[in-house]
Design a protein around this motif. Sequence first.
Motif: not given
Length: 483
Positions: A107-108, A112-116, A120-125, A160-162
Amino acid sequence: MNNKIFSDSAFIKTLKVFLTTVHHSGPIQDSIYHEAIHYFQNEPLQTEQLHNLQQDRNTALHELENNDKDSLNTKLKNKLAQADQLLKKFKLQIREERLARLQKIKMLANEIIDFCYGDNLEETNIRFAKVLGCQLLLVPTSAKAAVRYNHCNKHLYRAVLSLKLFDQLLAEGLIKNKFVSESYALSLNNGSDEIKQRIHIPLVIVSLLLDIGNFHPDAQAILTGPEGKLDELRALDNDERIALLKINYQQTINYITEGLGLDQYIGNSKAEKAEFDQLEIQKISFIKDLLLKSVNPQQGIGNVIKVPQIYTSIVMSSKLNFAYNTVPKAFLILDKGVERNSHSQIAVDTLLKITGLYPQGFGITYIPKDDNGDDLPRYEYAIVNRLYPDDPHAPLCRIVTKNLTFVSNGDDVTLNTSQNLYYPANRKKLEQISPERLKEILSKLWSNFEQRQQETSLIPSCWQPQEYFSYAKHQNLWNKTVI
């Protein structure tokens, strides 16, 4: 800034929840790492209890099978039934505890993934830049406090970096792994949730738990000494370091496979259960493969773990000699590893493409220019706030001071190598300024200059923005501005 009220934005509050859920040093031991510590501490007793219950059951069965007196049959059958029930109940308890741990970390990882990720790609970056940058910006200014903070909080940064490195390598077709290729093909047909469930979540779990074996009692005996009185963050000798690496790897595998294990199917379809169980086996195999190959990744999939691990060990260092101004030197260490063939040049180059030399949230001191492009006789502050700089040596930054006054609505700029005071040649440009004027500049940029003026050079190579970032109005460094 003295009269302002310290506070956190909603984003920072959520990030801090993630950090404390992974690991913390507070009195309530409810983090992911505390659960693992509890598992390691109780595993020998639990194994002994399970063995004793199995022995009791086997003894009862043996007595029943060898009984030749009908008068004892009922009594022996009841004894066997009771032993079976106790064994079954204990196994159920173990499984429920294991599944509870597994569900919590899954769940965590999902959150975390949803948080990142954005729409779209710009918003994700931008979101990845924000998650990484906020973590560095929360690091205390005191070196001693920073080391303790990083020790608990580096796990999330690494994960997050991985995740970001994996996505970039995958997008460029640079990952050669059968399970990843199959999962990516399915995600193209069935939607992005396939890659999230099959790859992203296992990847985040591995990254979060990469140090979990260090909390096994055998590892702690090395880190803190037989009497538990040594500093666990001290430098180890070579024999201690090698022994610790072995224990960490073995016990990390143990915890992931036994302490967490496979998830449980819920439903009534045999076909769905078979498919679910098969995928769980594939995911745990992928996790073990990541762990194994992260030890010596060379050109393989383990680089998505190893390269961020090394980078994080510099940026979020938990070594007692940690110094903030060494943070941009992470790629010097990574390049040395490439020379030794311990990890991939491609992975290092890809990470450099993502982050540039200067990590998100790093405080840049720079020489501003006038309208004619000439250097002004002072320096100002900026904070790295964007990924993917065109030139890794020229970070994308948010200006946070103008005319030596802190602002919360500065522009986004690219700071080139001729302005950045991290380079000694640029610091020399300001040496012609009188010490009195340099002290005046510093006094305007430091709220407690009188107490701290001995801490740094009058021409600082960088600055640590933790105090600036402590105010909610300064925490939106990633809102869109024209570059």
